[in-house]
Design a protein around this motif. Sequence first.
Motif, mmCIF file in Angstrom:
data_model
loop_
_atom_site.group_PDB
_atom_site.id
_atom_site.type_symbol
_atom_site.label_atom_id
_atom_site.label_comp_id
_atom_site.label_asym_id
_atom_site.label_seq_id
_atom_site.Cartn_x
_atom_site.Cartn_y
_atom_site.Cartn_z
ATOM 1 N N LEU A 15 0.747 -1.037 -0.113
ATOM 2 C CA LEU A 15 0.009 0.195 0.068
ATOM 3 C C LEU A 15 0.924 1.221 0.031
ATOM 4 O O LEU A 15 0.445 2.361 -0.522
ATOM 5 C CB LEU A 15 -0.724 -0.067 1.297
ATOM 6 C CG LEU A 15 -2.357 -0.585 1.002
ATOM 7 C CD1 LEU A 15 -3.036 -0.792 2.363
ATOM 8 C CD2 LEU A 15 -2.982 -0.271 -0.126
ATOM 9 N N SER A 16 2.084 1.198 0.789
ATOM 10 C CA SER A 16 2.684 2.419 0.558
ATOM 11 C C SER A 16 3.409 2.948 -0.880
ATOM 12 O O SER A 16 3.808 4.189 -1.073
ATOM 13 C CB SER A 16 3.968 2.001 1.554
ATOM 14 O OG SER A 16 4.859 1.179 1.279
ATOM 15 N N ALA A 17 3.140 1.897 -1.735
ATOM 16 C CA ALA A 17 3.632 2.332 -3.148
ATOM 17 C C ALA A 17 2.643 2.162 -4.050
ATOM 18 O O ALA A 17 2.740 2.485 -5.108
ATOM 19 C CB ALA A 17 4.618 1.147 -3.605
ATOM 20 N N VAL A 18 1.221 2.590 -3.654
ATOM 21 C CA VAL A 18 0.250 2.769 -4.569
ATOM 22 C C VAL A 18 0.285 3.906 -5.374
ATOM 23 O O VAL A 18 0.622 5.025 -4.601
ATOM 24 C CB VAL A 18 -1.184 2.722 -3.624
ATOM 25 C CG1 VAL A 18 -2.385 3.130 -4.298
ATOM 26 C CG2 VAL A 18 -1.372 1.273 -3.023
ATOM 27 N N SER A 265 -3.963 13.331 6.720
ATOM 28 C CA SER A 265 -4.718 12.031 6.800
ATOM 29 C C SER A 265 -4.974 11.422 5.246
ATOM 30 O O SER A 265 -5.091 12.270 4.229
ATOM 31 C CB SER A 265 -5.991 12.215 7.569
ATOM 32 O OG SER A 265 -6.934 13.020 6.970
ATOM 33 N N CYS A 266 -5.460 10.258 5.412
ATOM 34 C CA CYS A 266 -5.652 9.451 3.860
ATOM 35 C C CYS A 266 -7.157 9.345 3.818
ATOM 36 O O CYS A 266 -7.783 8.697 4.913
ATOM 37 C CB CYS A 266 -4.683 8.575 4.010
ATOM 38 S SG CYS A 266 -4.844 7.593 2.415
ATOM 39 N N SER A 267 -7.768 9.351 2.920
ATOM 40 C CA SER A 267 -8.906 9.160 2.461
ATOM 41 C C SER A 267 -9.076 7.401 2.286
ATOM 42 O O SER A 267 -8.221 6.854 2.024
ATOM 43 C CB SER A 267 -9.635 10.009 1.205
ATOM 44 O OG SER A 267 -8.834 9.658 -0.065
ATOM 45 N N GLU A 268 -10.393 7.030 2.476
ATOM 46 C CA GLU A 268 -10.463 5.610 2.567
ATOM 47 C C GLU A 268 -10.512 5.311 1.128
ATOM 48 O O GLU A 268 -11.704 4.442 0.636
ATOM 49 C CB GLU A 268 -11.629 5.105 3.320
ATOM 50 C CG GLU A 268 -11.400 5.189 4.698
ATOM 51 C CD GLU A 268 -12.547 4.595 5.618
ATOM 52 O OE1 GLU A 268 -13.143 3.917 5.244
ATOM 53 O OE2 GLU A 268 -12.210 4.907 6.928
ATOM 54 N N THR A 269 -9.645 5.450 0.024
ATOM 55 C CA THR A 269 -9.720 5.080 -1.425
ATOM 56 C C THR A 269 -9.005 3.787 -1.541
ATOM 57 O O THR A 269 -8.986 3.689 -2.874
ATOM 58 C CB THR A 269 -9.480 6.540 -2.123
ATOM 59 O OG1 THR A 269 -7.959 6.874 -1.710
ATOM 60 C CG2 THR A 269 -10.377 7.704 -1.944
ATOM 61 N N HIS A 270 -8.415 3.388 -0.984
ATOM 62 C CA HIS A 270 -7.378 2.212 -1.106
ATOM 63 C C HIS A 270 -7.909 1.006 -0.687
ATOM 64 O O HIS A 270 -8.865 1.082 0.266
ATOM 65 C CB HIS A 270 -6.138 2.581 -0.407
ATOM 66 C CG HIS A 270 -5.346 3.852 -0.987
ATOM 67 N ND1 HIS A 270 -4.620 3.873 -2.109
ATOM 68 C CD2 HIS A 270 -5.244 5.069 -0.548
ATOM 69 C CE1 HIS A 270 -4.100 5.082 -2.460
ATOM 70 N NE2 HIS A 270 -4.737 5.919 -1.202
ATOM 71 N N PRO A 271 -7.646 0.004 -1.319
ATOM 72 C CA PRO A 271 -8.285 -1.274 -0.943
ATOM 73 C C PRO A 271 -8.182 -1.779 0.449
ATOM 74 O O PRO A 271 -7.228 -1.682 1.164
ATOM 75 C CB PRO A 271 -7.502 -2.305 -2.023
ATOM 76 C CG PRO A 271 -7.050 -1.613 -2.960
ATOM 77 C CD PRO A 271 -6.646 -0.360 -2.279
ATOM 78 N N LEU A 272 -9.179 -2.377 0.827
ATOM 79 C CA LEU A 272 -9.131 -2.911 2.274
ATOM 80 C C LEU A 272 -9.678 -4.586 2.116
ATOM 81 O O LEU A 272 -10.421 -5.013 1.206
ATOM 82 C CB LEU A 272 -10.506 -2.226 3.078
ATOM 83 C CG LEU A 272 -10.242 -0.878 3.352
ATOM 84 C CD1 LEU A 272 -11.229 -0.124 4.127
ATOM 85 C CD2 LEU A 272 -9.118 -0.810 4.274
#
Length: 400
Positions: A15-18, A265-272
């Motif tokens: 995820l840190s490299a998305v 902060s980061c939005s919840e736009t990345h896969p969970l």
Amino acid sequence: MNASTDIVTDDITPLSAVPTTDTAAVPPSDARSHFAWIDIRGTAGDVRAALVQAAIHHRIDGIVSDDADILSDLPPTVRRVLAVGALSVDPDVAARVDIVLADHTGDDVSPIVDAGPAAEAGVHVAVSDADTLRHACETVRRAPWTLLTFTDPTKIPLEIVIAAAENSGGATVTVVNDIEDAGIVKLVLEHGSDGLLLAPRNADDVATLADVIRPGADHIELGELTVTKVEHIGMGERACIDTCSLLAKDEGCLIGSFSTGMFLSCSETHPLPYMPTRPFRWNAGAVHSYVLVPDNRTRYVSELQAGQPILAVRSTGEVREVRIGRVKIERRPLISVTATTSDGRVVNVIAQDDWHVRLLGPGGSVNNVTDLKPGDKLLGHAPPESRHVGLPITEFCDER
């Protein structure tokens, strides 16, 4: 694969490299400039003089009058718009103004006023039915300036005219009833009418109109924060901020425990792995936290309410205003992240203690709060001022 029912183990490590360039689902920020005109027809004496002086002081783009003598005395910083009833005007009169604006009358499609060689042509169309809407759409494709009056409160006809004017080269100016209407018309179809025309009641209306069309802060200075300490601190209340907008993958809100340093902060736009993404949400932070809102103000996250504005900030520093749909406060385990700014100031944020809560780092990197360790780099904003009731103030203030 359905992310709400299947565990996507491949999504956990990288995820840190998305990459942060995929923003196709996110509307671009509003970079379009707007202008305002005021209508001084029907005013006289001290009232008219006050309106004119306010327009000049607040850099209003144009003044509309039916008296060329009044307009000819204006400085060159203000566009002089002469409203006439006919489609032709005396060349000597036209030479004293910048725009000659004539009313559309009859059944001819989009007649253009003969403004002579010295002035530009403008047409005023009052839209009240399908025929006049058609005339307006034709006019905006041909006239350098089109003034629009809409007799009904719906903004659908304006949307249609704005769409017709796309790439036409001309400018649309829409008559607004009041300041609230001006704010709405500015945003129709995202970029709105190019210009707004208001008949102000007083000089204060002119000043407020200038604020409506003035671009907001579209960029904020971000810097690197270096993590120094991460602590699991137990239970407390945290807030999720749901917005009325779709957020980009590198878009967040600025939030922190101290007014002099906020984390992106980061939005919840990345896969969970266990639930679908929610690209309208920030899992923001503990209820005591400051969050940055428009006009260089901060608010406590627990004070935010539906309908209020908040700033969405990208990792590049690009800023836009979005509206809050709701704020959801729940009791959760919390984690404290302490960091230092480039000039040595200590800053802190307290967030929900869970892997799916993330902070943004340089280049838009996505960092799970539970994986953070001393030495990690994050993005944040460190204003020099302290805060009093949300407003910046230069005074001694020791936050710990």
